[in-house]
Design a protein around this motif. Sequence first.
Motif, PDB file in Angstrom:
ATOM      1  N   THR A 127     -21.387 -15.713  18.326  1.00 53.60           N
ATOM      2  CA  THR A 127     -19.947 -15.629  18.564  1.00 53.60           C
ATOM      3  C   THR A 127     -19.458 -14.191  18.615  1.00 53.60           C
ATOM      4  OG1 THR A 127     -19.480 -15.855  16.203  1.00 53.60           O
ATOM      5  CG2 THR A 127     -19.429 -17.862  17.530  1.00 53.60           C
ATOM      6  N   SER A 128     -20.145 -13.288  17.963  1.00 53.13           N
ATOM      7  CA  SER A 128     -19.691 -11.906  17.979  1.00 53.13           C
ATOM      8  C   SER A 128     -20.179 -11.148  19.213  1.00 53.13           C
ATOM      9  CB  SER A 128     -20.152 -11.179  16.712  1.00 53.13           C
ATOM     10  OG  SER A 128     -21.555 -11.066  16.699  1.00 53.13           O
ATOM     11  N   ARG A 129     -21.090 -11.728  19.975  1.00 56.11           N
ATOM     12  CA  ARG A 129     -21.642 -11.018  21.134  1.00 56.11           C
ATOM     13  C   ARG A 129     -21.348 -11.698  22.462  1.00 56.11           C
ATOM     14  NH1 ARG A 129     -27.238  -8.393  19.248  1.00 56.11           N
ATOM     15  NH2 ARG A 129     -26.535  -7.824  17.178  1.00 56.11           N
ATOM     16  N   ASP A 130     -20.820 -12.904  22.459  1.00 56.68           N
ATOM     17  CA  ASP A 130     -20.656 -13.646  23.705  1.00 56.68           C
ATOM     18  C   ASP A 130     -19.467 -13.212  24.547  1.00 56.68           C
ATOM     19  OD1 ASP A 130     -22.902 -15.123  23.457  1.00 56.68           O
ATOM     20  OD2 ASP A 130     -21.917 -16.952  22.776  1.00 56.68           O
ATOM     21  N   ASP A 131     -18.412 -12.682  23.944  1.00 55.85           N
ATOM     22  CA  ASP A 131     -17.197 -12.388  24.695  1.00 55.85           C
ATOM     23  C   ASP A 131     -16.840 -10.908  24.593  1.00 55.85           C
ATOM     24  OD1 ASP A 131     -14.870 -12.610  26.104  1.00 55.85           O
ATOM     25  OD2 ASP A 131     -13.732 -13.533  24.482  1.00 55.85           O
ATOM     26  N   PRO A 132     -17.397 -10.087  25.475  1.00 55.61           N
ATOM     27  CA  PRO A 132     -17.125  -8.644  25.394  1.00 55.61           C
ATOM     28  C   PRO A 132     -15.833  -8.243  26.111  1.00 55.61           C
ATOM     29  CG  PRO A 132     -18.721  -9.043  27.100  1.00 55.61           C
ATOM     30  CD  PRO A 132     -18.398 -10.387  26.476  1.00 55.61           C
ATOM     31  N   SER A 133     -14.927  -9.190  26.351  1.00 54.16           N
ATOM     32  CA  SER A 133     -13.714  -8.888  27.107  1.00 54.16           C
ATOM     33  C   SER A 133     -12.759  -8.001  26.308  1.00 54.16           C
ATOM     34  CB  SER A 133     -13.002 -10.177  27.497  1.00 54.16           C
ATOM     35  OG  SER A 133     -12.468 -10.793  26.344  1.00 54.16           O
ATOM     36  N   ARG A 134     -11.805  -7.449  27.006  1.00 50.25           N
ATOM     37  CA  ARG A 134     -10.815  -6.577  26.385  1.00 50.25           C
ATOM     38  C   ARG A 134      -9.976  -7.346  25.369  1.00 50.25           C
ATOM     39  NH1 ARG A 134      -7.489  -1.930  28.754  1.00 50.25           N
ATOM     40  NH2 ARG A 134      -5.702  -1.903  27.379  1.00 50.25           N
ATOM     41  N   ARG A 135      -9.612  -8.564  25.671  1.00 50.54           N
ATOM     42  CA  ARG A 135      -8.795  -9.378  24.768  1.00 50.54           C
ATOM     43  C   ARG A 135      -9.524  -9.627  23.454  1.00 50.54           C
ATOM     44  NH1 ARG A 135      -5.779 -14.414  27.007  1.00 50.54           N
ATOM     45  NH2 ARG A 135      -4.204 -12.830  27.301  1.00 50.54           N
ATOM     46  N   SER A 136     -10.807  -9.902  23.527  1.00 56.73           N
ATOM     47  CA  SER A 136     -11.602 -10.128  22.320  1.00 56.73           C
ATOM     48  C   SER A 136     -11.674  -8.868  21.466  1.00 56.73           C
ATOM     49  CB  SER A 136     -13.004 -10.583  22.702  1.00 56.73           C
ATOM     50  OG  SER A 136     -13.814 -10.684  21.571  1.00 56.73           O
ATOM     51  N   ARG A 137     -11.878  -7.720  22.094  1.00 54.85           N
ATOM     52  CA  ARG A 137     -11.919  -6.456  21.350  1.00 54.85           C
ATOM     53  C   ARG A 137     -10.573  -6.153  20.715  1.00 54.85           C
ATOM     54  NH1 ARG A 137     -14.739  -4.397  26.060  1.00 54.85           N
ATOM     55  NH2 ARG A 137     -12.794  -3.343  26.564  1.00 54.85           N
ATOM     56  N   TYR A 138      -9.486  -6.434  21.422  1.00 54.07           N
ATOM     57  CA  TYR A 138      -8.146  -6.206  20.883  1.00 54.07           C
ATOM     58  C   TYR A 138      -7.900  -7.106  19.663  1.00 54.07           C
ATOM     59  CZ  TYR A 138      -3.078  -5.924  20.658  1.00 54.07           C
ATOM     60  OH  TYR A 138      -1.798  -5.753  20.232  1.00 54.07           O
ATOM     61  N   SER A 167     -10.140  -8.392  17.687  1.00 51.28           N
ATOM     62  CA  SER A 167     -10.991  -7.906  16.596  1.00 51.28           C
ATOM     63  C   SER A 167     -10.390  -6.669  15.941  1.00 51.28           C
ATOM     64  CB  SER A 167     -12.388  -7.579  17.110  1.00 51.28           C
ATOM     65  OG  SER A 167     -13.029  -8.738  17.555  1.00 51.28           O
ATOM     66  N   ALA A 168      -9.889  -5.747  16.749  1.00 54.75           N
ATOM     67  CA  ALA A 168      -9.310  -4.521  16.202  1.00 54.75           C
ATOM     68  C   ALA A 168      -8.082  -4.819  15.360  1.00 54.75           C
ATOM     69  CB  ALA A 168      -8.951  -3.564  17.337  1.00 54.75           C
ATOM     70  N   VAL A 169      -7.238  -5.729  15.814  1.00 52.87           N
ATOM     71  CA  VAL A 169      -6.036  -6.087  15.053  1.00 52.87           C
ATOM     72  C   VAL A 169      -6.422  -6.746  13.736  1.00 52.87           C
ATOM     73  CG1 VAL A 169      -4.025  -7.617  15.034  1.00 52.87           C
ATOM     74  CG2 VAL A 169      -4.501  -6.224  17.039  1.00 52.87           C
ATOM     75  N   SER A 170      -7.365  -7.675  13.775  1.00 58.12           N
ATOM     76  CA  SER A 170      -7.742  -8.372  12.538  1.00 58.12           C
ATOM     77  C   SER A 170      -8.414  -7.424  11.544  1.00 58.12           C
ATOM     78  CB  SER A 170      -8.647  -9.571  12.835  1.00 58.12           C
ATOM     79  OG  SER A 170      -9.854  -9.141  13.405  1.00 58.12           O
ATOM     80  N   VAL A 171      -9.243  -6.513  12.019  1.00 55.17           N
ATOM     81  CA  VAL A 171      -9.882  -5.542  11.124  1.00 55.17           C
ATOM     82  C   VAL A 171      -8.844  -4.589  10.543  1.00 55.17           C
ATOM     83  CG1 VAL A 171     -11.447  -3.559  11.074  1.00 55.17           C
ATOM     84  CG2 VAL A 171     -12.178  -5.687  12.131  1.00 55.17           C
ATOM     85  N   GLY A 172      -7.894  -4.166  11.346  1.00 58.81           N
ATOM     86  CA  GLY A 172      -6.845  -3.280  10.852  1.00 58.81           C
ATOM     87  C   GLY A 172      -5.985  -3.931   9.780  1.00 58.81           C
ATOM     88  N   ILE A 173      -5.578  -5.160  10.020  1.00 61.09           N
ATOM     89  CA  ILE A 173      -4.768  -5.879   9.038  1.00 61.09           C
ATOM     90  C   ILE A 173      -5.575  -6.124   7.768  1.00 61.09           C
ATOM     91  CG2 ILE A 173      -3.638  -8.088   8.549  1.00 61.09           C
ATOM     92  CD1 ILE A 173      -2.799  -8.093  11.518  1.00 61.09           C
ATOM     93  N   GLY A 174      -6.815  -6.545   7.913  1.00 63.85           N
ATOM     94  CA  GLY A 174      -7.660  -6.784   6.741  1.00 63.85           C
ATOM     95  C   GLY A 174      -7.892  -5.516   5.933  1.00 63.85           C
ATOM     96  N   THR A 175      -8.154  -4.425   6.620  1.00 63.92           N
ATOM     97  CA  THR A 175      -8.392  -3.155   5.927  1.00 63.92           C
ATOM     98  C   THR A 175      -7.142  -2.687   5.187  1.00 63.92           C
ATOM     99  OG1 THR A 175     -10.012  -2.530   7.601  1.00 63.92           O
ATOM    100  CG2 THR A 175      -9.105  -0.759   6.254  1.00 63.92           C
ATOM    101  N   PHE A 176      -6.003  -2.776   5.827  1.00 70.27           N
ATOM    102  CA  PHE A 176      -4.756  -2.376   5.179  1.00 70.27           C
ATOM    103  C   PHE A 176      -4.486  -3.226   3.937  1.00 70.27           C
ATOM    104  CE2 PHE A 176      -0.179  -3.048   4.616  1.00 70.27           C
ATOM    105  CZ  PHE A 176       0.214  -1.751   4.309  1.00 70.27           C
ATOM    106  N   THR A 177      -4.639  -4.526   4.070  1.00 73.60           N
ATOM    107  CA  THR A 177      -4.367  -5.427   2.950  1.00 73.60           C
ATOM    108  C   THR A 177      -5.324  -5.176   1.794  1.00 73.60           C
ATOM    109  OG1 THR A 177      -3.581  -7.087   4.505  1.00 73.60           O
ATOM    110  CG2 THR A 177      -4.142  -7.851   2.294  1.00 73.60           C
ATOM    111  N   ILE A 178      -6.603  -5.036   2.089  1.00 71.86           N
ATOM    112  CA  ILE A 178      -7.584  -4.787   1.031  1.00 71.86           C
ATOM    113  C   ILE A 178      -7.315  -3.442   0.365  1.00 71.86           C
ATOM    114  CG2 ILE A 178     -10.033  -4.332   0.604  1.00 71.86           C
ATOM    115  CD1 ILE A 178     -10.571  -6.514   2.749  1.00 71.86           C
TER     116      ILE A 178
END
Length: 118
Positions: free
Chosen positions: A56-67, A69-80
């Motif tokens: 699941t982490s390698r199947d969709d290299p589209s721009r939307r998928s990267r966006y 992922s970046a939003v979820s990592v940013g929110i998770g990092t800020f919260t933690i």
Amino acid sequence: MNRALRYGVALTVGLSVTGLVVRYFPGDPFVTAAIFPLYVATTSLAVAHWQTWRETSRDDPSRRSRYRSAVSVGIGTFTINVIANISPSAGVAALGLMVFGMAFGIAELDRVSGSPSD
């Protein structure tokens, strides 16, 4: 993966993370006690469904998928980071909860898609 090996790895990770928190971040004993089962369950789920996680982490290299992922990592990092500034042991628990949610979602995806697992 063999169930006994998977549970052995999960117990080792849970004990290691909990031991490190007890050693370096003494704090609320209830938060510290919650870290062990959280990391055991998370590791067990992640190891059991490792192949689906990788796919699941390698199947969709589209721009939307990267966006997304970046939003979820940013929110998770800020919260933690905010939680860790309050209590380092709570920050470790927050990280475990975030990864647990991801592992549970992958396990559910595996179940719905009918992929065999241990």
